[in-house]
Design an enzyme around this catalytic site. Sequence first.
Site, PDB file in Angstrom:
ATOM      1  N   HIS A  32     -13.718  -6.636  11.278  1.00 27.63           N
ATOM      2  CA  HIS A  32     -13.406  -7.727  10.359  1.00 27.63           C
ATOM      3  C   HIS A  32     -14.026  -8.995  10.944  1.00 27.63           C
ATOM      4  CE1 HIS A  32     -10.668  -5.972   7.410  1.00 27.63           C
ATOM      5  NE2 HIS A  32     -10.125  -5.271   8.385  1.00 27.63           N
ATOM      6  N   LYS A  89      -3.901  -6.504  -2.063  1.00 21.44           N
ATOM      7  CA  LYS A  89      -4.069  -7.557  -1.073  1.00 21.44           C
ATOM      8  C   LYS A  89      -3.916  -8.878  -1.813  1.00 21.44           C
ATOM      9  CE  LYS A  89      -7.133  -4.962   1.995  1.00 21.44           C
ATOM     10  NZ  LYS A  89      -8.444  -4.935   2.711  1.00 21.44           N
ATOM     11  N   ASP A 104     -16.601  -0.015   4.426  1.00 14.92           N
ATOM     12  CA  ASP A 104     -15.411   0.749   4.074  1.00 14.92           C
ATOM     13  C   ASP A 104     -15.194   0.676   2.562  1.00 14.92           C
ATOM     14  OD1 ASP A 104     -14.581  -1.889   3.923  1.00 14.92           O
ATOM     15  OD2 ASP A 104     -12.689  -1.573   4.990  1.00 14.92           O
ATOM     16  N   ASP A 149     -13.295  -0.887   0.336  1.00 12.26           N
ATOM     17  CA  ASP A 149     -13.283  -2.155  -0.407  1.00 12.26           C
ATOM     18  C   ASP A 149     -14.343  -3.121   0.108  1.00 12.26           C
ATOM     19  OD1 ASP A 149     -11.877  -2.508   1.992  1.00 12.26           O
ATOM     20  OD2 ASP A 149     -10.549  -4.032   1.159  1.00 12.26           O
ATOM     21  N   SER A 176      -8.303   0.060   0.468  1.00  8.50           N
ATOM     22  CA  SER A 176      -9.307  -0.073   1.515  1.00  8.50           C
ATOM     23  C   SER A 176      -9.893   1.282   1.904  1.00  8.50           C
ATOM     24  CB  SER A 176      -8.693  -0.797   2.718  1.00  8.50           C
ATOM     25  OG  SER A 176      -9.664  -1.055   3.698  1.00  8.50           O
ATOM     26  N   HIS A 177      -9.673   1.690   3.152  1.00 12.09           N
ATOM     27  CA  HIS A 177     -10.262   2.923   3.681  1.00 12.09           C
ATOM     28  C   HIS A 177      -9.349   4.136   3.518  1.00 12.09           C
ATOM     29  CE1 HIS A 177      -7.703   1.223   6.829  1.00 12.09           C
ATOM     30  NE2 HIS A 177      -7.496   2.465   7.197  1.00 12.09           N
ATOM     31  N   ARG A 184       0.836  -1.195   0.000  1.00 16.27           N
ATOM     32  CA  ARG A 184       0.000   0.000   0.000  1.00 16.27           C
ATOM     33  C   ARG A 184       0.873   1.247   0.000  1.00 16.27           C
ATOM     34  NH1 ARG A 184      -5.192   0.002   3.910  1.00 16.27           N
ATOM     35  NH2 ARG A 184      -4.967  -2.194   3.338  1.00 16.27           N
ATOM     36  N   ASP A 224     -14.946  -4.804   2.779  1.00 12.63           N
ATOM     37  CA  ASP A 224     -14.705  -6.034   3.526  1.00 12.63           C
ATOM     38  C   ASP A 224     -15.022  -5.869   5.008  1.00 12.63           C
ATOM     39  OD1 ASP A 224     -12.514  -4.434   4.161  1.00 12.63           O
ATOM     40  OD2 ASP A 224     -11.042  -6.053   3.978  1.00 12.63           O
ATOM     41  N   ARG A 225     -15.278  -4.631   5.455  1.00 14.07           N
ATOM     42  CA  ARG A 225     -15.695  -4.384   6.835  1.00 14.07           C
ATOM     43  C   ARG A 225     -17.084  -3.758   6.839  1.00 14.07           C
ATOM     44  NH1 ARG A 225     -12.016  -0.616   9.879  1.00 14.07           N
ATOM     45  NH2 ARG A 225     -11.672   0.339   7.843  1.00 14.07           N
TER      46      ARG A 225
END
Length: 469
Positions: free
Chosen positions: A325, A108, A238, A240, A98-99, A14, A242-243
């Site tokens: 998560h 990832k 978020d 992407d 992500s965020h 990242r 995933d949360r």
Amino acid sequence: MGDLARIFKAYDIRGVVPAELDAETAEAVGAAFVRVTGAGQVVTAHDMRPSSVPLAEAFARGATAQGADVVEAGLGSTDLLYYASGSLGLPGVMFTASHNPARYNGMKLCRAGARPIGRDTGLTEIRDLVEKGVPAYGGTPGTVSQRDLLKGYAEHLKGLVDLSGIRSLKVVVDAGNGMAGHTVPPVFGGLPVDLVPLYFELDGTFPNHEANPIEPANLRDLQARVRETGADIGLAFDGDADRCFVVDERGEIVSPSTITALVAARELAKHPGAPIVHNLITSAAVPEIIAEHGGEPVRTRVGHSFIKQTMAETGAVFGGEHSAHFYFRDFWFADSGMLAALHVLAALGEQDAPLSRVLAAYSRYAASGEINSEVADQAAATAAVRAAFAGRPGVAFDELDGLTVTGGDGWWFNLRPSNTEPLLRLNAEAADETTMGALRDEVLAIVRRSDREAGRVAAGDPRLPQLRR
């Protein structure tokens, strides 16, 4: 080539685009990824950031140059990429930051079956190979093909949670201009859900608010819309997706620990006596409720690689982190905010009580949330805290991840260093707000006094109340 030392993190890649992460780097990572994993095929997906497609295309050039075929799933959430990796049996790469703010992007990575690749499981080898230069491949280059996996992803998730008998629910979803705007419609399609969409337009510049719902400020619009519309529940994802964070019918933010306890109880109803993994900063209510429902609570360090490894080792059916998560054995031990959201909708829709009443049984203590303090010497500040609490009646210490201090009358706190920044992260919990606030302020005062004595004043978190001197 980008700044490899800065962009290779503990669990992913990242950095700022293009200053730290550019197309040349992505291409080299693609080549190294194939070399390290030995993959003949790789599946990729990407989020809505303007830089995601160019980075994904560069990665594909590197991978195909090493003889691997690339299956492009196109736009998707990170858990869609995990579905792709698990269902196709292929190593995978998700292009997302992500965020993080718009100027960032990243990757990832996982092996076949959505098994994570982190610093100790291949990411260091990939970085070293990129740094040295990936040897040329003398065989036939691979090919690139496209495959739409969105429908299969949605059907797979709905097959894991029984929503057939739920009542009609009004649900506000704040996608934050992130990937939930793409994945929520097919997942919620066919359910008795009156969907109120908020910021579903895919926009990697995040024009409305950061796609980081762990920050309370980024939930204000969702809270307001839930109250305005009389919705049964609010969900925030978020960038992407995933949360997932939850807001109840009053517009109040629900702790991810409460969601962990709820989903754990539901999974234990299907799998009596099963292990459930939780990290050490989830509420003390989580292991209590797991045990009360006949399960085996398993405590682990913070971080998805530790959760996934422990779940695989113990055969746990579910795992939860206080960062929202949520991990599922039946989803290749990977995390899916969408799957957690479906569990909450099922629990709410199976009966007539409002969400706040449903969740009351899973929320027992007052928590500080995670508070960061910038300190010059993390070890010295931690030692000062330990010394201050040593010798007090009923106090116990453990160092599974940083320093956890537990009191005889039910309070606890964890102080752990960041892997990448000069920060100490504090999480504290007690039976009531007064006790928790006093505990929080005492620990923060020691940390910051220690830092001042080291010759500087820590910046800390500007949102904190004035500390006692």
